[in-house]
Enzyme design. Structure first.
Site, short mmCIF file in Angstrom:
data_model
loop_
_atom_site.label_atom_id
_atom_site.label_comp_id
_atom_site.label_asym_id
_atom_site.label_seq_id
_atom_site.Cartn_x
_atom_site.Cartn_y
_atom_site.Cartn_z
N SER A 47 0.83 -1.20 0.00
CA SER A 47 0.00 0.00 0.00
C SER A 47 0.88 1.26 0.00
O SER A 47 1.67 1.45 -0.92
CB SER A 47 -0.95 -0.04 1.20
N ASP A 72 -5.58 -4.57 -1.77
CA ASP A 72 -4.54 -4.14 -0.83
C ASP A 72 -3.83 -5.34 -0.19
O ASP A 72 -4.46 -6.27 0.30
CB ASP A 72 -5.16 -3.27 0.26
#
Length: 734
Positions: free
Chosen positions: A477, A584
């Site tokens: 991320s 993610d």
């Protein structure tokens, strides 16, 4: 083949010819609900022998062994964490602990059965309880109380260690026995013979000899001068068309340059050996070592009649001249036919099971050609080195694990005089290659968490200021975003990202419509680089929700890799790869440290930007009645808060687990800011700098130990355990 294990990042460990693999669910393959996905991935063409279920059923004893081994695969992380808490092994690097775990076997015992009998010397080794309950009986004499024998019982449950993990001398004065108290028990066992092999391979373990691991270890004995043999590093070029285009063979210049760089920077004693063809084997006396200040590299010449004779002559040279740290060997092209590694040696860049000389192959090839290993060599003993050309590089498959990329002009190196006359960029490139050859690579794993990920930016800046090299970077991320700017543009990229934080907040807002905005931003800021072009490898990590596996971007657009890594499910649109949906990476590995270990990092730094949320009190209904509690449960604001806190807990826990293999862990000190609080970026970074000061000192200390000459480095174990920031610095990190 590579192995995926619970809580790790693919690939966790490479498997080669002769290795045995058992699914964590055991030979039956029935996975318990909620278990971890475990499987194999073929990196190249592989031939595997599969033992079918009916074959196993015909051998009940084998089936029992395999069942225990499969469960042990699930319990490895428990073994690892337990060893980390002991006085002896808290100072050992993560990669060396994995070596120890790999030597363990799993044993099954029945109620009342004795596990070990130290009186007779049977079962000498180290044990850990994986399942069941045991009890330890120890006979001691306490002359201060009364001169009689006492029997002391200590219960042993799952996770407890007992025995002598690294085998002290057999004349133990405190005999004991351990018996099973439950219906059955499963115990991991490291035998005396296995640990002796480990002691031979890793001198550090030999100096950790002592009784039960919970007791302090004694001071190590000074190593003897001749106990460490030189490593033999063979260099080979397969550049082919690229070399013809340059009009030179760059292997000689590159090899001389990296040898002198290692000698000048780290003080290792390197003997450069040229093996040339001749009618008979001839080896003149080796010249003396050059001055101790590392102003040059000593060269030697050996004549061999055939490739089959080369390794025998090099072996004899290493045994006759044990004072050298490394033998860097150039073999004439005609002698590679028939050359193979001896069976009694260790084969280099990954742990092996046998003692002896260490052999390595450094294979230099161009960015456009397929990697082909010489006959008799395996990936375990090979360091692939890609020489990047001036034109952009595009690939359709990832480079082999551990590949080093060099962006150098070989024609310039043919005219170099001394290592010090090269440009700073050229010196940095050659030293990074040298660290890969000599086992000094440093990797940094950066966790996600929005603005909390700025902690990773601060740690990288601190390492740059202290001139601590950064050779590999993985990220999830926001951590992948920080990694992309450093790997793409170096230290200047970190400064650019810091200046762009206000613009970045608008990019995040645009990503609510499409996460393509993140990919566009990263590619534009980094000049449209591709992952396969980066000298410092960058590994953006995402979660493949189509097959519940970790996805690591190893080739393709740098921006697309960051996009997939930060596509928070339900908030941003997912990324796609080969028909799979990527979101993610924080859900499965928020601090992806294991990929750095697989890639050869000897020192791993992990940054977990997500802190455990503080305790929340006062969530009660206005009227403490059944109706009041029912209406309180319907409160949409409270439900949103529950979702947010649950996500933070998931990401924090994922980061803590995936950072376990790191040597230094920095946990986020942020508790008063939200993940999207980019307006207070400066305050967040200031707080992170204050908290990271002690962590950077630990990293500096470990790096100072790593840059010692090889014999000093192998002789002195790290005195700093794997630690996170002190509790007073990070009370909310959990």
């Amino acid at each position: 083949m590579t192995q995926v294990l619970p809580g790790s990042v693919d690939p966790y460990k490479s498997l080669y010819a002769g290795d045995v693999w058992v699914h964590s669910a055991g030979p039956s393959g029935v996975q318990d609900e909620g278990g971890f996905p475990v499987h194999l991935v073929a990196e190249t063409a592989c031939r595997v022998r599969l033992l079918a279920g009916e074959e196993i059923a015909a051998l009940p004893e084998l089936a029992q062994i395999l069942e225990g081994y499969g469960e042990f695969q699930q319990k490895k992380h428990l073994f690892f964490e337990a060893l980390r808490q002991t006085e002896q092994f808290r100072n050992v690097q993560a990669r060396q602990l994995v070596d120890l775990i790999d030597l363990a076997e799993v044993r099954t015992y029945k109620r009342g059965e004795s596990v070990c009998r130290q009186q007779s010397g049977e079962g000498r080794g180290g044990y850990m309880v994986l399942r069941g309950e045991l009890a330890e009986f120890r006979r001691l004499v306490d002359p201060r109380a009364c001169p009689v024998e006492k029997i002391i019982e200590r219960p042993l449950s799952v996770g407890n260690l007992f025995g002598d993990l690294l085998m002290p001398p057999p004349d133990r004065s405190e005999p004991y026995l351990v018996e099973v108290r439950s219906e059955n028990a499963l115990v991991a066992f490291v035998s005396h013979a296995a640990s002796e092999r480990l002691n031979h391979r890793v001198p550090l373990f030999k100096r950790l000899r002592g009784h039960a691991p919970s007791q302090p270890r004694t001071a190590p004995e000074p190593p003897t001068g001749g106990s460490l043999l030189p490593e033999i590093v063979l260099f080979r070029s397969s550049l082919g068309a690229s070399a013809r285009e340059w009009g030179i063979d760059p292997l000689r210049a590159l090899m001389d340059a990296v040898a002198e760089g290692i000698r000048a920077e780290y003080g290792d004693a390197i003997l450069v050996v040229d093996v040339v063809p001749g009618p008979e084997a001839r080896m003149t006396p080796c010249p003396p070592r050059v001055d101790s200040q590392g102003q040059g590299v000593t060269r030697h010449r050996v004549q061999a009649p055939s490739g089959a004779a080369v390794t025998g002559m090099l072996r004899a040279l290493a045994l006759a001249e044990p004072s050298w740290d490394y033998l860097f060997v150039r073999v004439a092209p005609s002698l590679w036919e028939g050359l193979s590694l001896p069976e009694d040696g260790e084969h280099g860049f990954v742990p092996t099971r046998r003692g002896g000389l260490v052999w390595k192959l450094v294979l230099l090839h161009s960015a456009s050609e397929e990697v082909r290993l010489p006959a008799g060599f395996e990936p375990a003993s090979t360091l692939v080195t890609v020489l990047l050309g001036p034109s952009p590089r595009r690939v359709t498959q990832a480079d082999p694990v551990g590949t080093v990329r060099l962006r150098l002009d070989p024609r310039r190196l043919t005219h170099w005089e001394r290592f010090s006359t090269l440009s700073p960029r050229e010196r940095d490139t050659l030293l990074r290659w040298g660290r890969a050859i000599t086992g000094r690579l440093i990797g940094v794993a950066l966790g996600g968490g929005g603005s909390w990920g700025l902690a990773g930016l601060v740690v990288l800046q601190g390492m740059v200021e202290r001139r601590i090299p950064i050779d590999l970077v993985s990220g999830t991320s926001f951590g992948a975003l920080v990694a992309s700017f450093y790997c793409g543009r170096g230290p200047e990229g970190l400064e650019l990202l810091q200046k762009q934080l206000s613009l970045l907040s608008w990019v995040v807002r645009a990503s609510f419509l499409s996460s393509e905005a993140i990919a566009w931003y990263v590619d534009r800021m980094n000049g449209g680089l591709y992952l396969e072009e980066l000298e410092v490898p960058c590994f953006p990590v995402a979660t493949n929700v189509s097959n519940a596996q970790v996805h690591i971007a190893r080739w393709g657009s740098l921006g697309s890799g960051v996009r997939a890594s930060g596509a928070l499910a339900g908030v941003f649109s997912p990324a796609f790869s080969d028909g799979c949906r990527l979101v993610d990476g924080g859900f499965i590995a928020n601090v992806p440290a294991a990929i750095l270990k697989t890639w050869g990092a000897s020192l791993i730094v992990a940054v977990n930007g997500v802190a455990k949320p503080p305790v929340r009190r006062g969530s009660k209904p206005l009227f403490p009645t059944r109706v009041g509690w029912f209406l309180h449960g319907l409160n949409p604001i409270e439900r949103v808060i529950d979702v947010m806190r649950s996500m933070i807990i998931v990401f924090h826990t994922s980061g803590q687990q995936s950072a376990q293999v790191a040597d230094v862990i920095f946990n986020s000190p942020f508790v008063h800011y939200s993940p999207g609080d980019y307006a207070h970026s400066q305050e967040i970074m200031d707080q992170a700098r204050e908290a990271a000061r002690s962590v950077l000192e630990r990293i500096q200390k470990k790096w100072d130990e790593m840059r010692l000459p090889r014999r000093e480095r192998e002789a002195v174990p790290s005195q700093s355990p794997q630690e996170t920031p002190d509790a007073d610095h990070n009370s909310a990190a959990g």
